[in-house]
Every structure is written in structure tokens, then in C-alpha cells.
Enzyme design. Structure first.
Site, PDB file in Angstrom:
ATOM      1  CG  LEU A  33      18.598  33.674  30.033  1.00 44.58           C
ATOM      2  CD1 LEU A  33      17.081  33.631  29.968  1.00 44.58           C
ATOM      3  CD2 LEU A  33      19.095  35.091  29.747  1.00 44.58           C
ATOM      4  CG  HIS A  37      20.671  37.277  32.154  1.00 41.82           C
ATOM      5  ND1 HIS A  37      21.482  36.177  32.144  1.00 41.82           N
ATOM      6  CD2 HIS A  37      21.259  38.174  31.333  1.00 41.82           C
ATOM      7  CE1 HIS A  37      22.517  36.384  31.347  1.00 41.82           C
ATOM      8  NE2 HIS A  37      22.408  37.591  30.844  1.00 41.82           N
TER       9      HIS A  37
HETATM   10  P1  AMP Z   1      24.390  39.540  28.497  1.00 45.74           P
HETATM   11  O1  AMP Z   1      23.501  38.381  28.264  1.00 45.74           O
HETATM   12  O2  AMP Z   1      25.689  39.206  29.142  1.00 45.74           O
HETATM   13  O3  AMP Z   1      24.540  40.414  27.272  1.00 45.74           O
HETATM   14  O4  AMP Z   1      23.641  40.439  29.566  1.00 45.74           O
HETATM   15  C1  AMP Z   1      22.338  40.898  29.346  1.00 45.74           C
HETATM   16  C2  AMP Z   1      22.027  41.939  30.366  1.00 45.74           C
HETATM   17  O5  AMP Z   1      22.147  41.390  31.675  1.00 45.74           O
HETATM   18  C3  AMP Z   1      23.007  43.135  30.307  1.00 45.74           C
HETATM   19  O6  AMP Z   1      22.274  44.334  30.472  1.00 45.74           O
HETATM   20  C4  AMP Z   1      23.918  42.865  31.468  1.00 45.74           C
HETATM   21  O7  AMP Z   1      24.513  44.041  32.002  1.00 45.74           O
HETATM   22  C5  AMP Z   1      22.970  42.233  32.460  1.00 45.74           C
HETATM   23  N1  AMP Z   1      23.702  41.464  33.464  1.00 45.74           N
HETATM   24  C6  AMP Z   1      24.721  40.594  33.238  1.00 45.74           C
HETATM   25  N2  AMP Z   1      25.182  40.112  34.403  1.00 45.74           N
HETATM   26  C7  AMP Z   1      24.453  40.680  35.392  1.00 45.74           C
HETATM   27  C8  AMP Z   1      24.465  40.591  36.819  1.00 45.74           C
HETATM   28  N3  AMP Z   1      25.327  39.821  37.466  1.00 45.74           N
HETATM   29  N4  AMP Z   1      23.562  41.330  37.514  1.00 45.74           N
HETATM   30  C9  AMP Z   1      22.663  42.116  36.874  1.00 45.74           C
HETATM   31  N5  AMP Z   1      22.604  42.243  35.516  1.00 45.74           N
HETATM   32  C10 AMP Z   1      23.487  41.546  34.793  1.00 45.74           C
END
Ligand code: AMP
Length: 281
Positions: A33, A37
Site C-alpha cells: 500500500l 491507496h
Molecule cells: P492495486 O493494489 O495496484 O491493484 O491498486 C488498488 C487500487 O488502487 C486500484 O483501484 C488502483 O487504481 C488504485 N491506485 C493505484 N495507484 C493509485 C494512485 N497513484 N492514486 C490513486 N489510486 C491508485
């Protein structure tokens, strides 16, 4: 925060809360995270009575087994972060909880055009995996609101389509991308960049910013080609740089100066694949 590993257990808990008319906000993640996140968690806390985060590195959405093996895992730190963020539940399932009948006979989703371009084209099977896991998670977690990041722009479109296919009432909130000071979109994969690559990685956001500034009514292709050349000549291995309609990802050759656009990039630095996008205007 209550940590629950079993699907049946969290389903029971959350159903009981839903029956008491408490609204449930859900943030699915793959862990490792970061502040991006956390911004989704903050949005969930603002909207909902009960907040749930899941951490599950979904094997079916990795088209590259090496990417799956190398996906960063920082569980202890993640739990601390979630406690501090004031999340009510962490769902931490095993693969067998999500896919109790194995991964060989999972449903297939008709995603149409969305699966033929950009991430769909370059990561075959990826969006089927996203739908498989999101379908299961939404069966287990009776979410009123679902919070996902614009960072994965096409994924948000796919999940919106999945919600329609499932006839699911959960509302999808697309939250803006959180960036490092130099503009690099925060991502769990950034941890895998060495110092030099990390510095270079900000060029993706720079290129997107330049596209946003230079786009004018008229031809778009020269702009995306120049952006791609700039990344390639600086050592990126580019999958795509594209300018598309923001509502359906149709690739546009010409812009009428009115239709909302999105510029999208996917590029490797060494063996780390980075994606980012920017809305225009
Ligand atoms: P992940 O753990 O990469 O699957 O991401 C989980 C959620 O966090 C997904 O909905 C991503 O689009 C979101 N997310 C990842 N990076 C960012 C960021 N830099 N800003 C905002 N949300 C993000």
C-alpha cells in the site's frame, strides 16, 4: 480493524451490518500500500459507515508469471497503514477462498472493444482476471460503494461494464491519481525501480503533461508519435502512447476540440511495466 481471512466469515459480518442499514465502502487492492491507496480509503471513509479493504494478489489477472512472482508483498506494513487509516475490516483471503473450484473453469466476460485495445491488447487475459476477481469479491462483500483509481483508467471502465453485466447496484467511484513530487504516479510497482530508473520514470508524467498542453483541435497522431519517440529515445520500452476519447477509449486521429480526451501510456523501464494517463482538458 478486524482482519478476516475466510470469505464466509466476512460475508456473514457484512450482511449483518448491511441489514442494520449501515452503508459499506469497499477498496480492493493487491497490497504494497501507498498514499494512492490511502486516498481511496479516505474517500470510502467519507462516503460510508463501514469501510472494507481487501488485499489479494489475484493470480488470474497476471498475464506474465514473472510479474506475479515479483509482485511486492509488505503485509505487516500494510496492516499498520490500514489500522492508522481507520479501516473497519481487512479481508485477506487465500486463492482457495476466492476460487473455491480452482482457476481452470472461471467465467468469461464479454468486454467487447475494451478488451481489444491498450491494456487489453498488451496484457491478454488481464481484464478477464480482473472481472473474475471483482465478481467474486462483490459476491462476498455487499458494497454500496466501490472505490478505484483513475490510475487504472481502463480497469475502471471494465469494472463499470462488469457491474452492468452482474446487474450489481454497487456504485463505482473513480478517484484521481496520487503522484509523487516529481509527478510519477504512485504505484506498488515503483518499489521495483532502481534509483536511476526511479528518476527516469517521472518522464511518463512529463510526456502526458506535454500532450495535454499541445493538444489542439486537429490531428492527434503526430502528438502521440512524438511522445512515444521521446520515451523510446530515453530508454523506455513503450507498449503504447495514445490519445483516445475519454468516454469509450475510441482512438481518435482528429480532435474536434470538444470531446473529452484521455492520453494513456504504458512503458517498461528495464522489466518494470508502468502505466499512467491524463484527462484532457
Ligand atoms: P492495486 O493494489 O495496484 O491493484 O491498486 C488498488 C487500487 O488502487 C486500484 O483501484 C488502483 O487504481 C488504485 N491506485 C493505484 N495507484 C493509485 C494512485 N497513484 N492514486 C490513486 N489510486 C491508485
Amino acid at each position: 480493524m478486524i482482519l478476516i481471512k475466510r470469505a464466509t466469515a466476512i460475508y456473514k459480518e457484512l450482511r449483518a451490518l448491511a441489514q442494520q442499514k449501515r452503508t459499506i465502502g469497499f477498496v480492493p487492492t493487491m497490497g504494497a500500500l501507498h498514499d494512492g491507496h490511502l486516498s481511496l480509503m479516505a474517500a470510502a471513509k467519507q462516503h460510508n459507515d463501514i469501510t472494507v479493504c481487501s488485499i489479494f494478489v489475484n493470480p488470474t489477472q497476471f498475464n506474465d508469471p514473472k510479474d506475479f512472482e515479483k509482485y511486492p508483498i509488505t503485509l505487516e506494513k500494510d496492516i499498520e497503514i490500514l489500522e492508522k487509516a481507520g479501516m473497519d475490516f481487512l479481508f485477506l483471503p487465500e486463492v482457495t477462498d476466492i476460487y473455491s473450484n480452482g482457476v481452470d473453469q472461471l467465467p468469461n466476460y464479454d468486454l467487447g472493444y475494451l478488451e481489444t485495445i491498450f491494456e487489453g491488447k498488451y496484457r491478454p487475459g488481464h481484464f478477464q482476471g480482473v472481472c473474475q476477481v471483482m465478481n467474486r469479491l462483490l459476491e462476498i462483500i455487499p458494497a454500496d460503494d466501490l472505490f478505484m483509481g483513475q490510475k487504472d483508467f481502463q480497469q475502471c471502465m471494465v469494472v463499470k461494464k462488469l457491474l452492468q453485466i452482474m446487474d450489481c447496484k454497487t456504485r463505482l467511484h473513480t478517484c484521481e491519481t496520487l503522484r509523487e513530487a516529481d509527478g510519477l504516479a504512485m504505484s506498488s510497482r515503483n518499489m521495483r525501480l532502481n534509483e536511476e530508473e526511479r528518476k527516469k520514470a517521472s518522464q511518463i508524467a512529463e510526456v502526458l503533461g506535454r500532450i495535454k498542453k499541445t493538444v489542439n483541435a486537429g490531428p492527434l497522431l503526430p502528438i502521440s508519435v512524438a511522445a512515444e519517440d521521446s520515451l523510446s529515445s530515453n530508454g523506455f520500452n513503450v507498449d503504447y502512447v495514445a490519445i483516445a476519447a475519454a468516454d469509450n477509449l475510441e482512438v481518435l486521429d482528429e480532435w474536434d476540440g470538444k470531446r473529452p480526451l484521455v492520453a494513456l501510456v504504458a512503458a517498461f523501464l528495464n522489466n518494470v511495466r508502468l502505466i499512467d494517463n491524463m484527462l484532457i482538458p
